[in-house]
Design a protein around this motif. Sequence first.
Motif, PDB file in Angstrom:
ATOM      1  N   ARG A  62       0.824  -1.222   0.000  1.00  0.00           N
ATOM      2  CA  ARG A  62       0.000   0.000   0.000  1.00  0.00           C
ATOM      3  C   ARG A  62       0.857   1.270   0.000  1.00  0.00           C
ATOM      4  NH1 ARG A  62      -5.682  -0.906   0.182  1.00  0.00           N
ATOM      5  NH2 ARG A  62      -5.942  -3.030   0.897  1.00  0.00           N
ATOM      6  N   PHE A  63       2.071   1.195  -0.468  1.00  0.00           N
ATOM      7  CA  PHE A  63       3.002   2.308  -0.359  1.00  0.00           C
ATOM      8  C   PHE A  63       2.499   3.572  -1.071  1.00  0.00           C
ATOM      9  CE2 PHE A  63       7.075   4.495  -1.176  1.00  0.00           C
ATOM     10  CZ  PHE A  63       7.471   4.639   0.144  1.00  0.00           C
ATOM     11  N   GLU A  64       1.929   3.423  -2.267  1.00  0.00           N
ATOM     12  CA  GLU A  64       1.443   4.590  -3.020  1.00  0.00           C
ATOM     13  C   GLU A  64       0.311   5.291  -2.277  1.00  0.00           C
ATOM     14  OE1 GLU A  64       0.587   4.200  -7.197  1.00  0.00           O
ATOM     15  OE2 GLU A  64       2.183   2.712  -7.408  1.00  0.00           O
ATOM     16  N   LYS A  65      -0.628   4.495  -1.759  1.00  0.00           N
ATOM     17  CA  LYS A  65      -1.750   5.086  -1.021  1.00  0.00           C
ATOM     18  C   LYS A  65      -1.257   5.781   0.245  1.00  0.00           C
ATOM     19  CE  LYS A  65      -6.276   3.936   0.865  1.00  0.00           C
ATOM     20  NZ  LYS A  65      -6.237   4.779   2.004  1.00  0.00           N
ATOM     21  N   LEU A  66      -0.269   5.176   0.921  1.00  0.00           N
ATOM     22  CA  LEU A  66       0.279   5.786   2.134  1.00  0.00           C
ATOM     23  C   LEU A  66       1.003   7.093   1.829  1.00  0.00           C
ATOM     24  CD1 LEU A  66       1.614   2.606   3.984  1.00  0.00           C
ATOM     25  CD2 LEU A  66      -0.371   3.990   4.590  1.00  0.00           C
ATOM     26  N   LEU A  67       1.680   7.161   0.672  1.00  0.00           N
ATOM     27  CA  LEU A  67       2.360   8.403   0.288  1.00  0.00           C
ATOM     28  C   LEU A  67       1.349   9.522   0.007  1.00  0.00           C
ATOM     29  CD1 LEU A  67       5.349   7.314  -1.974  1.00  0.00           C
ATOM     30  CD2 LEU A  67       5.417   8.280   0.326  1.00  0.00           C
ATOM     31  N   VAL A  68       0.213   9.177  -0.571  1.00  0.00           N
ATOM     32  CA  VAL A  68      -0.818  10.179  -0.849  1.00  0.00           C
ATOM     33  C   VAL A  68      -1.431  10.659   0.463  1.00  0.00           C
ATOM     34  CG1 VAL A  68      -3.093  10.517  -1.897  1.00  0.00           C
ATOM     35  CG2 VAL A  68      -1.308   9.268  -3.149  1.00  0.00           C
ATOM     36  N   ASP A  69      -1.637   9.751   1.404  1.00  0.00           N
ATOM     37  CA  ASP A  69      -2.297  10.089   2.670  1.00  0.00           C
ATOM     38  C   ASP A  69      -1.321  10.538   3.764  1.00  0.00           C
ATOM     39  OD1 ASP A  69      -4.688   9.376   1.523  1.00  0.00           O
ATOM     40  OD2 ASP A  69      -4.701   7.350   2.392  1.00  0.00           O
ATOM     41  N   VAL A  70      -0.057  10.706   3.458  1.00  0.00           N
ATOM     42  CA  VAL A  70       0.943  11.003   4.480  1.00  0.00           C
ATOM     43  C   VAL A  70       0.665  12.314   5.213  1.00  0.00           C
ATOM     44  CG1 VAL A  70       2.702  12.224   3.129  1.00  0.00           C
ATOM     45  CG2 VAL A  70       3.388  10.699   4.949  1.00  0.00           C
ATOM     46  N   TYR A  71       0.076  13.307   4.539  1.00  0.00           N
ATOM     47  CA  TYR A  71      -0.160  14.607   5.183  1.00  0.00           C
ATOM     48  C   TYR A  71      -1.476  14.656   5.950  1.00  0.00           C
ATOM     49  CZ  TYR A  71       3.767  16.122   2.395  1.00  0.00           C
ATOM     50  OH  TYR A  71       5.014  16.239   1.849  1.00  0.00           O
ATOM     51  N   THR A  72      -2.408  13.763   5.609  1.00  0.00           N
ATOM     52  CA  THR A  72      -3.724  13.803   6.252  1.00  0.00           C
ATOM     53  C   THR A  72      -3.876  12.722   7.324  1.00  0.00           C
ATOM     54  OG1 THR A  72      -4.650  12.343   4.573  1.00  0.00           O
ATOM     55  CG2 THR A  72      -4.850  14.735   4.202  1.00  0.00           C
ATOM     56  N   MET A  73      -2.881  11.884   7.473  1.00  0.00           N
ATOM     57  CA  MET A  73      -2.947  10.732   8.371  1.00  0.00           C
ATOM     58  C   MET A  73      -2.747  11.171   9.836  1.00  0.00           C
ATOM     59  SD  MET A  73      -0.589   7.339   7.996  1.00  0.00           S
ATOM     60  CE  MET A  73      -0.757   7.323   6.238  1.00  0.00           C
ATOM     61  N   ASP A  74      -3.502  10.546  10.741  1.00  0.00           N
ATOM     62  CA  ASP A  74      -3.319  10.778  12.178  1.00  0.00           C
ATOM     63  C   ASP A  74      -2.292   9.747  12.666  1.00  0.00           C
ATOM     64  OD1 ASP A  74      -3.505  11.432  14.811  1.00  0.00           O
ATOM     65  OD2 ASP A  74      -5.520  10.599  15.104  1.00  0.00           O
ATOM     66  N   TYR A  75      -1.042  10.193  12.868  1.00  0.00           N
ATOM     67  CA  TYR A  75       0.058   9.280  13.212  1.00  0.00           C
ATOM     68  C   TYR A  75      -0.134   8.629  14.581  1.00  0.00           C
ATOM     69  CZ  TYR A  75       2.446  11.196   9.187  1.00  0.00           C
ATOM     70  OH  TYR A  75       2.773  11.567   7.918  1.00  0.00           O
ATOM     71  N   PHE A  76      -0.685   9.375  15.513  1.00  0.00           N
ATOM     72  CA  PHE A  76      -0.928   8.811  16.839  1.00  0.00           C
ATOM     73  C   PHE A  76      -1.908   7.634  16.743  1.00  0.00           C
ATOM     74  CE2 PHE A  76      -3.196   8.565  20.886  1.00  0.00           C
ATOM     75  CZ  PHE A  76      -2.121   8.340  21.734  1.00  0.00           C
ATOM     76  N   LYS A  77      -2.941   7.795  15.955  1.00  0.00           N
ATOM     77  CA  LYS A  77      -3.941   6.742  15.776  1.00  0.00           C
ATOM     78  C   LYS A  77      -3.327   5.528  15.078  1.00  0.00           C
ATOM     79  CE  LYS A  77      -8.583   6.062  13.972  1.00  0.00           C
ATOM     80  NZ  LYS A  77      -9.670   6.654  13.212  1.00  0.00           N
ATOM     81  N   VAL A  78      -2.496   5.760  14.074  1.00  0.00           N
ATOM     82  CA  VAL A  78      -1.867   4.664  13.338  1.00  0.00           C
ATOM     83  C   VAL A  78      -0.913   3.889  14.255  1.00  0.00           C
ATOM     84  CG1 VAL A  78      -0.254   4.108  11.467  1.00  0.00           C
ATOM     85  CG2 VAL A  78      -2.103   5.743  11.080  1.00  0.00           C
ATOM     86  N   MET A  79      -0.054   4.621  14.983  1.00  0.00           N
ATOM     87  CA  MET A  79       0.916   3.966  15.853  1.00  0.00           C
ATOM     88  C   MET A  79       0.220   3.243  17.013  1.00  0.00           C
ATOM     89  SD  MET A  79       3.752   4.159  14.480  1.00  0.00           S
ATOM     90  CE  MET A  79       4.760   3.493  15.769  1.00  0.00           C
ATOM     91  N   SER A  80      -0.806   3.834  17.582  1.00  0.00           N
ATOM     92  CA  SER A  80      -1.514   3.163  18.672  1.00  0.00           C
ATOM     93  C   SER A  80      -2.227   1.914  18.153  1.00  0.00           C
ATOM     94  CB  SER A  80      -2.491   4.102  19.362  1.00  0.00           C
ATOM     95  OG  SER A  80      -3.486   4.533  18.460  1.00  0.00           O
ATOM     96  N   GLY A  81      -2.749   1.975  16.944  1.00  0.00           N
ATOM     97  CA  GLY A  81      -3.380   0.789  16.340  1.00  0.00           C
ATOM     98  C   GLY A  81      -2.366  -0.322  16.104  1.00  0.00           C
ATOM     99  N   LEU A  82      -1.179   0.059  15.589  1.00  0.00           N
ATOM    100  CA  LEU A  82      -0.130  -0.943  15.367  1.00  0.00           C
ATOM    101  C   LEU A  82       0.321  -1.568  16.690  1.00  0.00           C
ATOM    102  CD1 LEU A  82       2.126   0.699  12.626  1.00  0.00           C
ATOM    103  CD2 LEU A  82       0.734  -1.353  12.412  1.00  0.00           C
ATOM    104  N   LEU A  83       0.547  -0.737  17.696  1.00  0.00           N
ATOM    105  CA  LEU A  83       1.024  -1.256  18.979  1.00  0.00           C
ATOM    106  C   LEU A  83      -0.041  -2.082  19.707  1.00  0.00           C
ATOM    107  CD1 LEU A  83       3.196   1.699  20.297  1.00  0.00           C
ATOM    108  CD2 LEU A  83       3.940  -0.470  19.320  1.00  0.00           C
TER     109      LEU A  83
END
Length: 176
Positions: A62-83
């Motif tokens: 999903r690298f292309e989609k992640l690059l497009v969403d890199v500025y709108t992504m909530d990093y705290f939510k992503v990292m907490s979901g991964l952890l």
Amino acid sequence: MVDREKVRLMTQITIYEKKENNRDLVMSRYFKEDYVKYNCLKTLVVATVMYWLIVGIYIAVRFEKLLVDVYTMDYFKVMSGLLLGYVGVLGIFFVYAFTIYSIRFYRVKPGLVRYNRNLRRLVRLYKREEKDMMRKRNKAYPVKVSSAIGDDDHELDKILANAEVQDARKENEPKQ
């Protein structure tokens, strides 16, 4: 002369060793808690590697989609979901590994108890046989222990020479 009890014990020991392919014998080196903890640790290490490998593959796909969403992504939510996902996977694998390795240990234990009991019996039989042989050997060759310091050992030499002569006569006698 063959001792039936020794042959029976050796046969049981060999059958157990062949049937179990030494897997159970490896388990016998550990206490239950140590065996379970060691194997749970191995399971958690493998689960960690596999979890992050799957996350890496997902990111690569999903690298292309992640690059497009890199500025709108909530990093705290992503990292907490991964952890949280990682902790959940580790929890599930830990409970699974703990249950499986505890059950394995309890299933192997009765066989190991029988195996060790047979080994102890076999050792006792060999020790008893060794004592009997030593007793017979001591009857054939009487030995006088000198109690005085500097005592003359001529009498001891005579006894031993006499015993050797008697043994030589027995060997040279024709068998009937």
